[in-house]
Design an enzyme around this catalytic site. Sequence first.
Site, PDB file in Angstrom:
ATOM      1  N   SER A 252       9.741  39.108 -13.353  1.00 19.84           N
ATOM      2  CA  SER A 252       8.966  38.050 -12.698  1.00 19.84           C
ATOM      3  C   SER A 252       9.806  37.087 -11.868  1.00 19.84           C
ATOM      4  O   SER A 252      11.029  36.986 -12.026  1.00 19.84           O
ATOM      5  CB  SER A 252       8.131  37.250 -13.704  1.00 19.84           C
ATOM      6  OG  SER A 252       7.306  38.106 -14.463  1.00 19.84           O
ATOM      7  N   SER A 290       6.012  42.957 -12.815  1.00 23.82           N
ATOM      8  CA  SER A 290       6.604  41.651 -12.558  1.00 23.82           C
ATOM      9  C   SER A 290       5.508  40.637 -12.248  1.00 23.82           C
ATOM     10  O   SER A 290       4.552  40.931 -11.527  1.00 23.82           O
ATOM     11  CB  SER A 290       7.564  41.746 -11.368  1.00 23.82           C
ATOM     12  OG  SER A 290       8.271  40.551 -11.165  1.00 23.82           O
ATOM     13  N   ASP A 292       4.775  37.624 -10.194  1.00 27.70           N
ATOM     14  CA  ASP A 292       5.320  36.938  -9.024  1.00 27.70           C
ATOM     15  C   ASP A 292       4.279  35.936  -8.533  1.00 27.70           C
ATOM     16  O   ASP A 292       3.337  36.291  -7.814  1.00 27.70           O
ATOM     17  CB  ASP A 292       5.667  37.940  -7.935  1.00 27.70           C
ATOM     18  CG  ASP A 292       6.579  39.060  -8.449  1.00 27.70           C
ATOM     19  OD1 ASP A 292       7.280  38.832  -9.445  1.00 27.70           O
ATOM     20  OD2 ASP A 292       6.578  40.153  -7.858  1.00 27.70           O
TER      21      ASP A 292
END
Length: 374
Positions: A252, A290, A292
């Site tokens: 992330s 991830s 984001d």
Amino acid sequence: MSTHGTGPDPHLATPSGKPRARAVGLRFPGTPGPLNAVTDVPGVEVGYQTLIAGDNVRTGVTAIHPRGRGYPGVPVAAGYHSQNGNGEMTGVSWIEESGTCQGPIAITNTHAVGIAHAGIIAWMNACHADLTDVWLLPVAAETWDGYLNDINGHHVNEEDVVAALRNAADGQPDEGSVGGGTGMNCYQFKGGNGTASRLVSYAGTPYTVGVFLQANFGRRDELTLNGVYLGDELSDDNPMRDYFAAPQGAGSVIAVVVTDAPFFPHQCKALARRVTLGLARTGTSGSHSSGDIFLAVSTANPGGFTNSGPAGYDSLTFIPWGGIDPFYEAVVQATEEAVANALIANEDMTGRDGHRSPALPRHRLTEILARGSR
């Protein structure tokens, strides 16, 4: 605690003397502010609580006050963008509904995001109790540090969050493995916190755009800096490649964009979307695993989002859409440089169960960049 001082050149080194990206030959377009940091935006304060203990604790908390500790009750125009939603940022439902947020922002590890939320409320109750009498929806965000940190050990507590909020300062923040970025990795090198800023003029008025990010994303074979693909030449010494608790590229990235330029909330949302382009310049394609998530706020119009009552009106000054492109460019440029700063301002770290995260080899990077320039 946020560290700042007048020693090293802030464009080349952090307050603790760690090199920044420009010190190793990386070059970036645009004009940075005096500190090349989010704290170039007037009023912004950044604080850290770094937790390193024994063999297994590598974590912490980062605190950001968009208007400074003295003005948490004055809302800021806000918009957020989720590039990939395998992560958490609290308070975004209200940001989406009202176009505003108020109070400080905290960033920590994935399993401490609830503690960060509670810690903001504890600090507000202690320092600004008049603002928490009704309700508060804090912004607390996270990235995963479980490779280096005992993430299930509940090592971050409310007192740590309060300390980061209380100790925040308006000088140059340290970068790399401090605060919430302590246990993070980026492109399978040691990652963490990075920041940068750009100056933009509109209608004769100077403004600043600052980006702060907690970088914990990317695969080694994606890494690109200054347009130079590094994934092959720097592919060796990658202990994370054989670690299967999470897919490669997971982890992330949280980014916070702050500007003193006047924007509507939906313009802030558009600024937040441009973080994606800055990250892409460093090579990432955005992993499914991830989280984001990016927040952009404008500290302008300090009286424009208050509750005036049924008989009152608010008014806003804003930069028209036709003038917004240089601010988009500033976000992209500052994001790219902030990622590079997070990578460069780092050393090797060993943590939980002997897991090791190597720092990006700065001397090799300098050699590769020199070859490319020739």
